[in-house]
Design an enzyme around this catalytic site. Structure first.
Site, PDB file in Angstrom:
ATOM      1  N   ALA A  37       2.829  19.864  -1.749  1.00  0.00           N
ATOM      2  CA  ALA A  37       4.004  20.632  -2.211  1.00  0.00           C
ATOM      3  C   ALA A  37       3.969  22.084  -1.196  1.00  0.00           C
ATOM      4  CB  ALA A  37       4.220  20.871  -3.603  1.00  0.00           C
TER       5      ALA A  37
ATOM      6  N   GLU B 115       3.298  22.412   1.809  1.00  0.00           N
ATOM      7  CA  GLU B 115       4.005  22.255   2.965  1.00  0.00           C
ATOM      8  C   GLU B 115       5.599  21.741   3.088  1.00  0.00           C
ATOM      9  OE1 GLU B 115       0.907  20.888   1.950  1.00  0.00           O
ATOM     10  OE2 GLU B 115      -0.203  22.342   3.228  1.00  0.00           O
TER      11      GLU B 115
ATOM     12  N   HIS C 234      -5.039  27.520  -9.082  1.00  0.00           N
ATOM     13  CA  HIS C 234      -4.415  26.745  -7.931  1.00  0.00           C
ATOM     14  C   HIS C 234      -2.996  26.422  -7.855  1.00  0.00           C
ATOM     15  CE1 HIS C 234      -4.915  25.318  -3.910  1.00  0.00           C
ATOM     16  NE2 HIS C 234      -4.545  24.057  -4.139  1.00  0.00           N
TER      17      HIS C 234
ATOM     18  N   PHE D 276      15.304  21.712  -4.802  1.00  0.00           N
ATOM     19  CA  PHE D 276      13.988  21.907  -5.579  1.00  0.00           C
ATOM     20  C   PHE D 276      13.908  20.372  -6.671  1.00  0.00           C
ATOM     21  CE2 PHE D 276      10.981  23.658  -8.523  1.00  0.00           C
ATOM     22  CZ  PHE D 276       9.838  23.877  -7.703  1.00  0.00           C
TER      23      PHE D 276
ATOM     24  N   ARG E  95       9.011  12.633 -16.138  1.00  0.00           N
ATOM     25  CA  ARG E  95       9.964  13.104 -15.178  1.00  0.00           C
ATOM     26  C   ARG E  95      10.163  12.316 -14.002  1.00  0.00           C
ATOM     27  NH1 ARG E  95       8.222  16.430 -18.766  1.00  0.00           N
ATOM     28  NH2 ARG E  95       9.358  18.133 -19.655  1.00  0.00           N
TER      29      ARG E  95
END
Ligand code: INI
Length: 161
Positions: free
Chosen positions: A62, A64, A94, A119, A133
């Site tokens: 994510a 990148e 993190h 997004f 999801r």
């Protein structure tokens, strides 16, 4: 709200006819991301986007996504770019760095390029929440992201003309 005919209302429609889209998808949490990708492709194909007008770009994680999305946006070949990824909270901070940088990077790319950059990244506390999801039936964030991309591509075109 009732629509007043004297007020100009500008809204994006949900047809992707004639439009081209890039889907940038991360490989981290690959099975989840492939589910999001499947949902996104389904979302596009069900809304008049032709398969040949879809380009899938894969990146490592994510973090990148913003750079890959920026490169895609700069080609000017697409009407919108969808970013798909899954960041699941672990025991260290993190998560906050990856999710935060990813979100603000995607926003920055959209504002810098003037192109809708969507997004479609899951940011959840647990894997279970992420699976909920990335569903096959209802509730797929990739599918939702594709619809947002179509709406925004149409909206931007309408505002601009
Ligand atoms: N990348 C993700 O897409 N999701 C994660 O949950 C994740 N976690 O948890 O570490 C993750 N890390 C990798 C990151 O996106 C970069 O690829 C890596 O740091 C190299 O820049």
């Amino acid at each position: 709200m009732e629509k007043n005919t004297e007020i100009l209302n500008i809204e994006g429609q949900f047809s992707g006819e004639g439009k081209k889209f890039a889907i940038v998808v991360s490989r981290f949490n690959e099975v989840l991301c492939e589910r999001l990708l499947k949902g996104a492709v389904q979302g596009f194909l069900r809304h008049q986007v032709l398969p040949e007008n879809l380009t899938i770009i894969r990146c490592p994680g994510a973090f990148e996504l913003p750079l890959a999305a920026k490169k895609a946006a700069e080609t000017k070949r697409f009407d919108a770019v969808v970013c798909l990824g899954a960041v699941v909270r672990g025991d260290t901070p993190h998560f906050d760095f990856v999710a935060g940088e990813c979100a603000s990077g995607i926003r920055q790319v959209a504002l810098e390029t003037g192109l809708p950059v969507i997004f479609g990244v899951l940011t959840t506390n647990t894997e279970e929440q992420a699976w909920q999801r990335a569903g096959v039936g209802g509730g797929n964030k990739g599918y939702d992201a594709a619809l947002t991309a179509i709406e925004m591509a149409n909206l931007i075109q309408k505002i601009g003309s």
